[in-house]
Design an enzyme around this catalytic site. Structure first.
Site, PDB file in Angstrom:
ATOM      1  N   CYS A   2       0.839  -1.181   0.000  1.00  0.00           N
ATOM      2  CA  CYS A   2       0.000   0.000   0.000  1.00  0.00           C
ATOM      3  C   CYS A   2       0.884   1.243   0.000  1.00  0.00           C
ATOM      4  O   CYS A   2       1.987   1.223   0.544  1.00  0.00           O
ATOM      5  CB  CYS A   2      -0.953   0.098   1.189  1.00  0.00           C
ATOM      6  SG  CYS A   2      -2.032  -1.320   1.362  1.00  0.00           S
ATOM      7  N   ARG A  27       3.236   0.206  -5.315  1.00  0.00           N
ATOM      8  CA  ARG A  27       3.088  -0.485  -4.035  1.00  0.00           C
ATOM      9  C   ARG A  27       1.756  -1.226  -3.920  1.00  0.00           C
ATOM     10  O   ARG A  27       1.525  -1.959  -2.959  1.00  0.00           O
ATOM     11  CB  ARG A  27       3.201   0.517  -2.882  1.00  0.00           C
ATOM     12  CG  ARG A  27       4.498   1.275  -2.863  1.00  0.00           C
ATOM     13  CD  ARG A  27       4.507   2.271  -1.739  1.00  0.00           C
ATOM     14  NE  ARG A  27       4.487   1.615  -0.452  1.00  0.00           N
ATOM     15  CZ  ARG A  27       5.560   1.210   0.207  1.00  0.00           C
ATOM     16  NH1 ARG A  27       6.740   1.403  -0.307  1.00  0.00           N
ATOM     17  NH2 ARG A  27       5.447   0.629   1.371  1.00  0.00           N
ATOM     18  N   TRP A  74      -3.019  -2.377  -1.681  1.00  0.00           N
ATOM     19  CA  TRP A  74      -2.771  -3.771  -2.067  1.00  0.00           C
ATOM     20  C   TRP A  74      -3.524  -4.592  -1.013  1.00  0.00           C
ATOM     21  O   TRP A  74      -3.173  -4.586   0.160  1.00  0.00           O
ATOM     22  CB  TRP A  74      -1.279  -4.083  -2.035  1.00  0.00           C
ATOM     23  CG  TRP A  74      -0.969  -5.445  -2.559  1.00  0.00           C
ATOM     24  CD1 TRP A  74      -0.883  -5.826  -3.869  1.00  0.00           C
ATOM     25  CD2 TRP A  74      -0.692  -6.618  -1.787  1.00  0.00           C
ATOM     26  NE1 TRP A  74      -0.575  -7.161  -3.957  1.00  0.00           N
ATOM     27  CE2 TRP A  74      -0.447  -7.673  -2.699  1.00  0.00           C
ATOM     28  CE3 TRP A  74      -0.622  -6.891  -0.424  1.00  0.00           C
ATOM     29  CZ2 TRP A  74      -0.140  -8.966  -2.286  1.00  0.00           C
ATOM     30  CZ3 TRP A  74      -0.329  -8.180  -0.009  1.00  0.00           C
ATOM     31  CH2 TRP A  74      -0.087  -9.204  -0.936  1.00  0.00           C
ATOM     32  N   ASN A 100      -0.911   1.608   6.045  1.00  0.00           N
ATOM     33  CA  ASN A 100      -0.152   0.610   5.293  1.00  0.00           C
ATOM     34  C   ASN A 100       0.385  -0.381   6.310  1.00  0.00           C
ATOM     35  O   ASN A 100       1.082   0.009   7.245  1.00  0.00           O
ATOM     36  CB  ASN A 100       0.996   1.305   4.546  1.00  0.00           C
ATOM     37  CG  ASN A 100       2.020   0.326   4.004  1.00  0.00           C
ATOM     38  OD1 ASN A 100       1.681  -0.802   3.660  1.00  0.00           O
ATOM     39  ND2 ASN A 100       3.269   0.743   3.927  1.00  0.00           N
ATOM     40  N   GLY A 101       0.045  -1.672   6.150  1.00  0.00           N
ATOM     41  CA  GLY A 101       0.522  -2.669   7.103  1.00  0.00           C
ATOM     42  C   GLY A 101      -0.607  -3.617   7.476  1.00  0.00           C
ATOM     43  O   GLY A 101      -1.624  -3.696   6.779  1.00  0.00           O
ATOM     44  N   GLU A 486      15.677 -16.649 -12.692  1.00  0.00           N
ATOM     45  CA  GLU A 486      15.275 -15.246 -12.816  1.00  0.00           C
ATOM     46  C   GLU A 486      14.504 -15.013 -14.128  1.00  0.00           C
ATOM     47  O   GLU A 486      13.489 -14.300 -14.139  1.00  0.00           O
ATOM     48  CB  GLU A 486      16.519 -14.346 -12.723  1.00  0.00           C
ATOM     49  CG  GLU A 486      16.290 -12.871 -12.915  1.00  0.00           C
ATOM     50  CD  GLU A 486      15.342 -12.237 -11.902  1.00  0.00           C
ATOM     51  OE1 GLU A 486      14.941 -12.902 -10.927  1.00  0.00           O
ATOM     52  OE2 GLU A 486      14.969 -11.072 -12.124  1.00  0.00           O
ATOM     53  N   LYS A 490      10.683 -13.622 -14.255  1.00  0.00           N
ATOM     54  CA  LYS A 490      10.312 -12.406 -15.004  1.00  0.00           C
ATOM     55  C   LYS A 490       9.138 -12.692 -15.917  1.00  0.00           C
ATOM     56  O   LYS A 490       8.189 -11.927 -15.992  1.00  0.00           O
ATOM     57  CB  LYS A 490      11.473 -11.892 -15.874  1.00  0.00           C
ATOM     58  CG  LYS A 490      12.624 -11.201 -15.210  1.00  0.00           C
ATOM     59  CD  LYS A 490      12.318  -9.860 -14.618  1.00  0.00           C
ATOM     60  CE  LYS A 490      11.794  -9.988 -13.232  1.00  0.00           C
ATOM     61  NZ  LYS A 490      12.671  -9.944 -12.123  1.00  0.00           N
ATOM     62  N   GLU A 493       5.768 -13.411 -13.940  1.00  0.00           N
ATOM     63  CA  GLU A 493       5.149 -12.318 -13.176  1.00  0.00           C
ATOM     64  C   GLU A 493       4.562 -11.223 -14.051  1.00  0.00           C
ATOM     65  O   GLU A 493       3.596 -10.578 -13.663  1.00  0.00           O
ATOM     66  CB  GLU A 493       6.114 -11.724 -12.146  1.00  0.00           C
ATOM     67  CG  GLU A 493       7.245 -10.928 -12.711  1.00  0.00           C
ATOM     68  CD  GLU A 493       8.188 -10.408 -11.633  1.00  0.00           C
ATOM     69  OE1 GLU A 493       7.725 -10.035 -10.558  1.00  0.00           O
ATOM     70  OE2 GLU A 493       9.400 -10.370 -11.899  1.00  0.00           O
ATOM     71  N   HIS A 509      15.409 -35.412 -14.744  1.00  0.00           N
ATOM     72  CA  HIS A 509      14.835 -36.030 -13.539  1.00  0.00           C
ATOM     73  C   HIS A 509      13.370 -35.653 -13.360  1.00  0.00           C
ATOM     74  O   HIS A 509      12.836 -35.705 -12.264  1.00  0.00           O
ATOM     75  CB  HIS A 509      15.655 -35.620 -12.304  1.00  0.00           C
ATOM     76  CG  HIS A 509      17.069 -36.070 -12.392  1.00  0.00           C
ATOM     77  ND1 HIS A 509      17.448 -37.380 -12.229  1.00  0.00           N
ATOM     78  CD2 HIS A 509      18.211 -35.393 -12.686  1.00  0.00           C
ATOM     79  CE1 HIS A 509      18.761 -37.492 -12.401  1.00  0.00           C
ATOM     80  NE2 HIS A 509      19.239 -36.292 -12.686  1.00  0.00           N
ATOM     81  N   LYS A 608       5.331  -3.703  -5.428  1.00  0.00           N
ATOM     82  CA  LYS A 608       6.784  -3.570  -5.493  1.00  0.00           C
ATOM     83  C   LYS A 608       7.463  -3.959  -4.187  1.00  0.00           C
ATOM     84  O   LYS A 608       8.478  -4.620  -4.187  1.00  0.00           O
ATOM     85  CB  LYS A 608       7.137  -2.130  -5.872  1.00  0.00           C
ATOM     86  CG  LYS A 608       8.610  -1.879  -6.076  1.00  0.00           C
ATOM     87  CD  LYS A 608       9.101  -2.498  -7.367  1.00  0.00           C
ATOM     88  CE  LYS A 608      10.589  -2.359  -7.569  1.00  0.00           C
ATOM     89  NZ  LYS A 608      11.087  -3.355  -8.518  1.00  0.00           N
TER      90      LYS A 608
HETATM   91  C1  F6R Z   1      10.516  -9.891  -8.922  1.00  0.00           C
HETATM   92  C2  F6R Z   1      10.460  -9.049  -7.760  1.00  0.00           C
HETATM   93  C3  F6R Z   1      10.278  -9.677  -6.424  1.00  0.00           C
HETATM   94  C4  F6R Z   1      11.250  -9.053  -5.420  1.00  0.00           C
HETATM   95  C5  F6R Z   1      10.975  -9.579  -4.015  1.00  0.00           C
HETATM   96  C6  F6R Z   1      11.981  -9.048  -3.012  1.00  0.00           C
HETATM   97  O1  F6R Z   1      10.690  -9.162 -10.084  1.00  0.00           O
HETATM   98  O2  F6R Z   1      10.556  -7.863  -7.859  1.00  0.00           O
HETATM   99  O3  F6R Z   1      10.431 -11.046  -6.480  1.00  0.00           O
HETATM  100  O4  F6R Z   1      12.547  -9.346  -5.824  1.00  0.00           O
HETATM  101  O5  F6R Z   1       9.690  -9.218  -3.623  1.00  0.00           O
HETATM  102  O6  F6R Z   1      11.933  -7.658  -2.955  1.00  0.00           O
HETATM  103  P1  F6R Z   1      13.114  -6.820  -2.326  1.00  0.00           P
HETATM  104  O7  F6R Z   1      14.316  -7.023  -3.187  1.00  0.00           O
HETATM  105  O8  F6R Z   1      12.627  -5.409  -2.352  1.00  0.00           O
HETATM  106  O9  F6R Z   1      13.330  -7.338  -0.944  1.00  0.00           O
END
Ligand code: F6R
Length: 613
Positions: A2, A27, A74, A100-101, A486, A490, A493, A509, A608
């Site tokens: 949020c 957020r 969120w 937020n929380g 990774e 990407k 998501e 396997h 984020k």
């Molecule tokens: C993927 C992504 C998330 C963050 C994860 C950790 O693209 O952005 O998987 O990497 O939520 O976030 P941080 O690095 O902010 O702790």
């Protein structure tokens, strides 16, 4: 998660809040809302969906006010809808809150309040908090500040809150515990936000609220700070280093694309002042400070989530390879609940772009209690994780706004490379010639990334061919195994295509059963340590009619003969390969998502920074 924004002063509050909410939409974007105060009347506008929906809804409504609070949500408690959107009003309509929380004991508090006659409109924990504040104000005849303090003493959980009172039209009360809150201090006014991006264009003077602090912000007066025990605190006003340009799209269609293209510069920024090629020196502040701890450590344990966890895996390969210190990589969310064995000879390193990830922060606190030395690799300066550590290195990648992490990943790996090489050099566990060679190759990485970005048109062509695939498999070995993970993350998501990353040799396997002519397999097959073995894995896929998209070293001819598509990237040492191999994978996920009409910068259900468990 949020995002919260608030303003009190002499300017019109609504445009400031709306613009701030757009900046904080990364957020969360399930709903948005704003509360303004006009002649002791609270004007409350809330809408399910993105901030633009709120903007349309409020377009023809009364918005004149020099004080207000806003929120982009969120969802945690209750589905995304207009009623659950913040701000939330108290029962008597006098107080209004943004939060937020998560209030963990909201259920028992709610039951008590219902017994005392309170009625609730939403499913949220936040509405419980504002009713509790109202209840305390009424029954204990306390000022709003004291009522907020009393209420927060009853609350278990994480919060950043701002409360506005209909009867006090020039004052906001803010408080924080575990969720971030920044106060911008203007000439005669105050700005509040979950991060500094909504504040930067109005003032550079900010106060980062600490856990357990309460701020009273009154127009034209000094900031008044105290803690939850009601002791006065002197505010520490610091200057923001961020600039406005860094948080705008600068001509790119999406933040994600801008951030992918920023990588030559962001990697350079990560090495700036740290990598001295002329003298073959690495200076990483935190490492120098804790040199003997690092050199005598039993283990290094990385804790992280998501993409940051993937870079931690690269860090494990790097540190064990050259510095010969045992490394473990842990999901922060698992580590925090499994009673890990940690002692004073361990170094726990948290990696986090946002520096606010709740699980990573909690994992750090546990390690700290057990006596480990705590180190942080964060991007956001002044973030909670950065402040909780004994030492650390900022990645200096600049603000990352796209929800899918790109430049933070390569910046983290750059720091890890510096760290591994610095430790190896201090320990004498690396041959001098290899050390010098790797330093010089690291210094060239920004140019190589530039070249790797030239694959964009080809990657876009491939994305077009496979945009409707139902599944993708990503294969890599050694240093490129985390890159395969990774790449898959990407893609899933932002384009919502199911994708899995695998160590190439593990394919036989199990996952090999999935392969048929419908299955695109992205194989990272650069000419490095396990090259021949990855080539064999590619043959196994071809024998089952899978479609191979291979990432290869410039000039490779072997893989070209068997792959459906090859993407050539410049050569570097295996140790640094992830910094280059990840580039076409980032571009692939970006183009597939754009072609599928997905919201690249704000994928569904994500946010984020994950400041809740
Ligand atoms: C993927 C992504 C998330 C963050 C994860 C950790 O693209 O952005 O998987 O990497 O939520 O976030 P941080 O690095 O902010 O702790």
């Amino acid at each position: 998660m949020c995002g919260i924004v608030a303003y009190v002063g002499n300017k019109e509050a609504y445009p400031i809040i709306l613009k701030g909410l757009k900046r904080l939409e990364y957020r969360g974007y399930d709903s948005a809302g704003v509360a303004l105060l006009n002649q002791k009347e609270i004007l409350l506008y809330k809408k399910k969906g993105k901030v633009s929906k709120l903007e349309d809804y409020a377009a023809d409504k009364e918005k004149q006010s020099t004080i207000g609070i806003g929120h982009t949500r969120w969802a945690t408690h209750g589905p995304p809808n207009d009623v659950n959107a913040h701000p939330h009003l108290s029962g008597d309509g006098r107080y209004v809150i943004i939060h937020n929380g998560i209030i963990e004991n909201y259920d028992s508090l709610k039951k008590e309040l219902i017994n005392r006659g309170h009625e609730f409109k939403s499913d949220t924990d936040t509405e419980v908090l504002v009713h509790l504040i109202e209840d305390i104000c009424q029954n204990e005849s306390l000022s709003l500040e004291d009522a907020v303090r009393t209420a927060l003493n009853e609350v278990v959980g994480a919060y950043a809150i701002v409360v506005m009172d209909r009867e006090t039209p020039d004052q906001l009360i803010a408080a924080k515990n575990s969720s971030p809150l920044v106060i911008g201090v203007g000439d005669e006014d105050f700005y509040l936000a979950s991060d500094a991006t909504p504040i930067i264009e109005y003032t550079k003077n900010v106060v980062y609220l600490e856990d357990g602090q309460i701020a009273v912000l009154k127009k034209g007066e000094e900031i008044k700070l105290s803690n939850i025990q009601n002791q006065t605190v002197t505010p520490y006003i610091q200057e923001l280093e961020m600039n406005l340009e860094a948080i705008e799209k600068g001509g790119y269609e999406h933040f994600m694309l801008k951030e992918i293209y920023e990588q030559p510069q962001s990697i350079r920024n990560s090495t700036l002042g740290r990598l001295n090629l002329k003298n073959s020196l690495i200076t990483l502040g935190g490492i120098e400070e804790f040199e003997s701890k690092f050199l005598n450590a039993n283990r290094i344990i990385f804790v992280a989530c998501g993409t940051s966890w993937h870079s931690a895996l690269v860090g494990e390969y790097m540190i064990e390879d050259v510095a010969r210190i045992p490394v473990e990589v842990e999901y922060a969310s698992e580590f925090r609940y499994r009673n890990p064995i940690i002692n004073e000879k361990d170094i726990v390193i948290a990696i986090s772009q946002s520096g606010e990830t709740a699980d990573t922060l909690a994992a750090l606190e546990i390690a700290k209690k057990k006596g480990a030395t705590i180190y942080g690799i964060c991007n956001v300066v002044g973030s909670s994780i950065a402040r909780a550590t004994d030492a650390g290195s900022y990645t200096h990648a600049g603000p990352e706004i796209g929800v899918a992490s790109t430049k933070a990943f390569t910046a983290q790996i750059t720091i890890l490379a510096l760290m591994a090489l610095s430790l190896a050099n201090k320990k004498g566990s690396i041959a001098k010639s290899r050390y010098h060679n790797l330093l010089s190759q690291l210094n060239q990485i920004p140019e190589l990334v530039e070249k790797a970005l030239e694959t964009n048109d080809q990657v876009k062509y491939i994305a077009d061919l496979y945009q409707n695939a139902k599944n993708f498999l990503y294969l890599g070995r050694g240093y490129n195994f985390p890159v395969a993970l990774e790449g898959a993350l990407k893609l899933k998501e932002i384009s919502y295509i199911h994708a899995e990353g695998y160590p190439a040799a593990e394919m036989k396997h199990g996952p090999i059963a999935l392969i048929d002519e419908e299955m695109p397999v992205v194989a990272i097959a650069t000419r490095k340590g396990s090259y021949e073995k990855v080539v064999s894995n590619i043959q196994e896929v071809k024998a089952r009619d899978g479609k191979i998209i291979a990432i290869v070293t410039e000039g490779d001819t072997t893989v070209r003969e068997m792959a459906d598509h090859v993407i050539e990237i410049p050569e570097t040492d295996e140790f640094l390969d992830p910094l280059i191999t990840v580039i076409p994978l980032q571009l692939l996920s970006y183009h597939v998502a754009v072609m599928r009409d997905c919201n690249v910068d704000q994928p569904r259900n994500l946010a984020k920074s994950v400041t809740v468990e």
